[in-house]
Design a protein around this motif. Sequence first.
Motif, PDB file in Angstrom:
ATOM      1  N   GLY A 108     127.966  94.031  50.311  1.00 22.19           N
ATOM      2  CA  GLY A 108     128.540  93.880  48.974  1.00 22.19           C
ATOM      3  C   GLY A 108     128.367  95.111  48.106  1.00 22.19           C
ATOM      4  N   VAL A 109     127.485  96.029  48.499  1.00 25.90           N
ATOM      5  CA  VAL A 109     127.310  97.275  47.751  1.00 25.90           C
ATOM      6  C   VAL A 109     128.489  98.198  48.059  1.00 25.90           C
ATOM      7  N   LEU A 110     129.031  98.815  47.019  1.00 18.49           N
ATOM      8  CA  LEU A 110     130.166  99.726  47.184  1.00 18.49           C
ATOM      9  C   LEU A 110     129.836 101.101  46.610  1.00 18.49           C
ATOM     10  N   LEU A 111     130.251 102.124  47.326  1.00 15.99           N
ATOM     11  CA  LEU A 111     130.237 103.484  46.798  1.00 15.99           C
ATOM     12  C   LEU A 111     131.693 103.921  46.740  1.00 15.99           C
ATOM     13  N   VAL A 112     132.171 104.181  45.528  1.00 11.05           N
ATOM     14  CA  VAL A 112     133.587 104.498  45.326  1.00 11.05           C
ATOM     15  C   VAL A 112     133.742 105.997  45.093  1.00 11.05           C
ATOM     16  N   ARG A 113     134.724 106.574  45.766  1.00 12.52           N
ATOM     17  CA  ARG A 113     135.035 108.012  45.631  1.00 12.52           C
ATOM     18  C   ARG A 113     136.462 108.137  45.111  1.00 12.52           C
ATOM     19  N   SER A 114     136.599 108.810  43.979  1.00 12.80           N
ATOM     20  CA  SER A 114     137.908 108.879  43.329  1.00 12.80           C
ATOM     21  C   SER A 114     138.250 110.317  42.944  1.00 12.80           C
ATOM     22  N   PRO A 115     139.534 110.678  43.048  1.00 13.74           N
ATOM     23  CA  PRO A 115     139.936 112.021  42.620  1.00 13.74           C
ATOM     24  C   PRO A 115     140.034 112.162  41.102  1.00 13.74           C
ATOM     25  N   GLN A 116     139.952 111.040  40.386  1.00  9.47           N
ATOM     26  CA  GLN A 116     139.987 111.101  38.923  1.00  9.47           C
ATOM     27  C   GLN A 116     138.937 110.148  38.349  1.00  9.47           C
ATOM     28  N   PRO A 117     138.544 110.356  37.092  1.00 10.13           N
ATOM     29  CA  PRO A 117     137.531 109.477  36.487  1.00 10.13           C
ATOM     30  C   PRO A 117     138.014 108.031  36.422  1.00 10.13           C
ATOM     31  N   LEU A 118     137.069 107.098  36.558  1.00  2.75           N
ATOM     32  CA  LEU A 118     137.361 105.668  36.467  1.00  2.75           C
ATOM     33  C   LEU A 118     136.575 105.081  35.298  1.00  2.75           C
ATOM     34  N   ASP A 119     136.983 103.889  34.855  1.00  2.00           N
ATOM     35  CA  ASP A 119     136.196 103.224  33.813  1.00  2.00           C
ATOM     36  C   ASP A 119     135.695 101.881  34.341  1.00  2.00           C
ATOM     37  N   ALA A 120     134.854 101.247  33.548  1.00  2.00           N
ATOM     38  CA  ALA A 120     134.177 100.025  33.989  1.00  2.00           C
ATOM     39  C   ALA A 120     135.150  98.907  34.332  1.00  2.00           C
ATOM     40  N   SER A 121     136.328  98.921  33.731  1.00  2.00           N
ATOM     41  CA  SER A 121     137.300  97.857  34.005  1.00  2.00           C
ATOM     42  C   SER A 121     137.809  97.905  35.440  1.00  2.00           C
ATOM     43  N   GLU A 122     137.560  99.010  36.113  1.00  2.00           N
ATOM     44  CA  GLU A 122     138.015  99.150  37.498  1.00  2.00           C
ATOM     45  C   GLU A 122     136.923  98.784  38.497  1.00  2.00           C
ATOM     46  N   GLY A 123     135.918  98.057  38.006  1.00  2.00           N
ATOM     47  CA  GLY A 123     134.894  97.523  38.895  1.00  2.00           C
ATOM     48  C   GLY A 123     133.777  98.478  39.242  1.00  2.00           C
TER      49      GLY A 123
ATOM     50  N   GLY B 172     135.538 118.315  42.852  1.00  2.00           N
ATOM     51  CA  GLY B 172     136.111 117.494  41.792  1.00  2.00           C
ATOM     52  C   GLY B 172     136.286 116.029  42.122  1.00  2.00           C
ATOM     53  N   LYS B 173     135.531 115.508  43.075  1.00  2.00           N
ATOM     54  CA  LYS B 173     135.579 114.079  43.391  1.00  2.00           C
ATOM     55  C   LYS B 173     134.478 113.361  42.611  1.00  2.00           C
ATOM     56  N   TYR B 174     134.833 112.170  42.101  1.00  2.00           N
ATOM     57  CA  TYR B 174     133.897 111.379  41.303  1.00  2.00           C
ATOM     58  C   TYR B 174     133.366 110.219  42.154  1.00  2.00           C
ATOM     59  N   TYR B 175     132.065 110.034  42.113  1.00  3.69           N
ATOM     60  CA  TYR B 175     131.425 108.978  42.902  1.00  3.69           C
ATOM     61  C   TYR B 175     130.828 107.935  41.961  1.00  3.69           C
ATOM     62  N   TYR B 176     131.164 106.672  42.233  1.00  8.32           N
ATOM     63  CA  TYR B 176     130.706 105.558  41.401  1.00  8.32           C
ATOM     64  C   TYR B 176     130.008 104.520  42.274  1.00  8.32           C
ATOM     65  N   LEU B 177     129.035 103.860  41.679  1.00 12.32           N
ATOM     66  CA  LEU B 177     128.321 102.788  42.365  1.00 12.32           C
ATOM     67  C   LEU B 177     128.859 101.452  41.883  1.00 12.32           C
ATOM     68  N   GLY B 178     129.380 100.682  42.820  1.00 10.57           N
ATOM     69  CA  GLY B 178     129.853  99.341  42.492  1.00 10.57           C
ATOM     70  C   GLY B 178     128.775  98.320  42.827  1.00 10.57           C
ATOM     71  N   THR B 179     128.413  97.488  41.874  1.00 11.76           N
ATOM     72  CA  THR B 179     127.356  96.501  42.111  1.00 11.76           C
ATOM     73  C   THR B 179     127.904  95.315  42.904  1.00 11.76           C
ATOM     74  N   PRO B 180     127.070  94.694  43.746  1.00 17.44           N
ATOM     75  CA  PRO B 180     127.530  93.562  44.566  1.00 17.44           C
ATOM     76  C   PRO B 180     127.998  92.388  43.706  1.00 17.44           C
ATOM     77  N   LYS B 181     129.077  91.775  44.133  1.00 21.98           N
ATOM     78  CA  LYS B 181     129.619  90.619  43.408  1.00 21.98           C
ATOM     79  C   LYS B 181     129.333  89.312  44.145  1.00 21.98           C
TER      80      LYS B 181
END
Length: 204
Positions: free
Chosen positions: A139-154, A166-175
Amino acid sequence: MTKKLSTNGFSVVEVVVVLFVVAALGVGGFFVWQKAKHNDHKTSDAKTQTDQKTDTSKDNNPEPADPSEGGKYLVIKEWGVRFPLPENMRGDVKYGLRTDSPANQQSASFEVDSLSTLPGSSCNFIEQSDGSGLSGGTGVLLVRSPQPLDASEGVGSGPIYTSKDGKYYYLGTPKYLCASDEETVGAANNALMTGIKSLEELSN
């Protein structure tokens, strides 16, 4: 009167002939020995030069370093990043990638072998029917995006890491919890998230 030849001893001529033959054999043997010795020396020199070249080539082509450092890190080779794992999870964690279109962002899910064997576990990867890759896991996610993301995108409030390209890495919490043993699953997920927060790029 006819002279009789003496049969006692050797004549001078015979002695000279024998000495000549012995001398010829000795000289011939000496030259053969010298030639063999010379060839052995050349062979030895050639072998030494070959050994030196081999040693030099080893120095010029060192063994590639292990980016996982013996399992201390989980390496996501497609992204060129890694993060540390606690000792009790080394060799127990795998990752799977999924690509989300059209945003062209990717997410990494994680499967922990020890969680997959828990009663009622659904902690395994799921192959997406659309061919986009793997999801599921713990359930843990590591998201890699070419552009910035906001909290509404999980994802969290901000990137945990921005790479040099220029890649952005985000931690998605388990749902969800992938097994009924909340304590074990929670401990594994917390360990993964702690490691992911120390994400780093591989050195070239």
